[in-house]
Design an enzyme around this catalytic site. Structure first.
Site, PDB file in Angstrom:
ATOM      1  N   GLY A 137     -67.108 -17.359 134.891  1.00 16.56           N
ATOM      2  CA  GLY A 137     -66.132 -18.394 134.555  1.00 16.56           C
ATOM      3  C   GLY A 137     -64.834 -17.784 134.081  1.00 16.56           C
ATOM      4  O   GLY A 137     -64.666 -16.563 134.040  1.00 16.56           O
ATOM      5  N   ASP A 255     -62.585 -24.485 117.559  1.00 16.01           N
ATOM      6  CA  ASP A 255     -62.540 -24.822 118.982  1.00 16.01           C
ATOM      7  C   ASP A 255     -63.941 -25.160 119.495  1.00 16.01           C
ATOM      8  O   ASP A 255     -64.357 -24.713 120.561  1.00 16.01           O
ATOM      9  CB  ASP A 255     -61.935 -23.666 119.788  1.00 16.01           C
ATOM     10  CG  ASP A 255     -61.519 -24.104 121.191  1.00 16.01           C
ATOM     11  OD1 ASP A 255     -61.319 -25.318 121.400  1.00 16.01           O
ATOM     12  OD2 ASP A 255     -61.395 -23.245 122.078  1.00 16.01           O
TER      13      ASP A 255
END
Length: 447
Positions: A137, A255
């Site tokens: 990714g 996050d």
């Protein structure tokens, strides 16, 4: 040689016995000549044998000398190789110390950094030269690759983009934070690499990738049945509670989202990506910054608008995740066109109207426990309340989730329930600091 001398003596004796009594002078001369010839032959034989012994001793001495010299050379080369390796290791550690700066954890502090140094060559070989086939990714600070070390261990490698100071600060921060963490629901850092312009982080490889890659994929989501989803929610809650309360450092993730939660082989949740995390002092309750980091749709209102963050910022993000896991819908892409609501507002309306069955993911069918669904949605809505003071702590959240019967407060209307438009005054003051496509822009500043 000894047998030859015995034969010579025997020959002389026999010759003397046979010829001496006769008194024949010629026989005596023959005897003397034969005896002298035998003695000469014996002398020659002695000389030849001595020569062979000398040569043999010389060969042995030469072999011993060569062996000693060879051993000395081998020892010298081994010592030289060891010295070279030590110098290289010290240089690599020195590079990391210089790169990490004074705020990095001390590598000699017992237990503070158990990670290893990896050579760039070993990582390059493990990832097949960072081939596209091994690419797992793309994160906010660089791509992630799958690799396999020579000992058979599978790894995940984050490769820092050679670009802005944001990425470099993120790398430094992640090494500093994760090296001090140890919990079953937090990602494990195996090591790092600094080689010229290359900056790499090496993690344990988790075969099921990220939660969002399974939860929001219609072909995969069925493996997340109701019990597994509750287990994932509880695991993430335990990981956050450790960060906020039980780790050696008080850490705010900043996050938290489904793409930053990985799944191991048994689908247990693992919180990852600590590049934007902040370390709080023992008595520090909140921090502030002018540079907003995180992902839109998961950031709390006080953080997105004013740059103020605390434990309650992570609680808000966790609440969004609960609603996503229960509904199977992504907050950043869901839109109720009739009411102009995002996922949070949509769930709030259904919950207040008592339509719980319409909240849960349709693919779960009859496997859902209505009472459990009601409780988990309730907890999620408590976490996404507008005011930080109204939100529970992660300690409270874990108690709510795990206790069978516990009175829950009534949640107030959540923040960001409506879809924000260009004319909406609720937009962040500096929207360029967040991301609408879930690629995090990060900037880590010292306390």
């Amino acid at each position: 040689m000894g047998s030859f001398k015995i034969s010579l003596a025997l020959f002389s004796f026999i010759h003397l016995v046979i010829f001496w009594p006769c008194g024949d002078q010629s026989s005596k001369r023959e005897y003397d000549d034969a005896h002298n010839a035998a003695r000469a032959q014996a002398a020659v034989s002695d000389l030849a044998e001595g020569s062979r012994d000398f040569k043999a001793r010389g060969a042995v001495n030469q072999w011993v000398k060569l062996s000693v010299v060879g051993a000395a050379v081998a020892t010298f080369l081994a010592a030289l190789a060891l010295l070279f390796w030590c110098c290289k290791l010290r240089k690599r550690e020195g590079n990391l110390r210089k790169f990490m700066g004074p705020e990095r954890p001390d590598l000699d502090d017992k237990g503070d950094d158990e990670s290893l140094f990896f050579s760039f060559t070993s990582i390059e070989i493990a990832t097949d030269h960072f081939s596209e086939e091994n690419k797992l990714g793309q994160g906010g600070f660089g791509p992630v690759y799958k690799g396999k070390l020579v000992n058979g261990l599978e790894i995940a490698v984050k490769r820092l983009n050679r670009m802005s100071g944001h990425g470099i600060e993120q790398f430094k921060n992640e090494v500093k934070v994760i090296s001090k963490l140890q919990h079953r629901n937090l990602v494990r850092l195996l090591g790092s690499c600094i080689d010229k312009e290359e900056r790499l982080l090496v993690y344990e490889y988790l075969p099921n990738n990220s939660l969002d890659s399974v939860l929001f994929d219609t072909a995969k989501r069925n493996i997340l049945d109701w019990k597994r989803r509750l287990k994932i929610i509880e695991g993430v809650a335990q990981g956050l509670l450790y960060l906020h309360k039980y780790s050696r450092l008080k850490i705010i993730h900043r996050d938290l989202k489904t793409s930053n939660v990985l799944l191991d082989a048994d689908l247990n949740p693992i919180i990852s990506d600590f590049g934007t995390a902040r370390i709080f002092g023992e008595n520090e309750m909140r921090g502030s910054t002018m540079n907003i980091v995180g992902t839109c749709g998961y950031m709390s209102p006080e953080y997105a608008m004013d740059g103020v963050y605390s434990e309650k910022s992570d609680v808000f993000s966790f609440g969004v995740m609960i609603l996503e896991i229960i509904t199977g819908k992504k907050n950043t892409s869901f839109y109720d066109s009739d009411r102009h609501l995002n996922l949070i507002g949509h769930v709030w309306d259904l919950w207040t109207e008592g339509r719980i069955s319409e909240i849960t993911d349709s693919c779960l069918d009859e496997t859902v426990s209505t009472s459990e669904a009601l409780k988990y949605v309730h907890v999620g809505l408590l976490c996404v309340q507008k005011n930080a003071a109204d939100r529970p702590t992660m300690s409270d959240v874990v108690s709510m989730l795990l206790k069978e019967s516990m009175a829950l407060a009534t949640p107030k209307r959540p923040a960001f329930a409506e879809i924000m438009t260009l004319n909406n005054t609720k937009l962040p003051q500096n929207p360029e600091s967040c991301s609408l496509n879930e690629v995090t822009i990060s900037d880590v500043q010292g306390r």
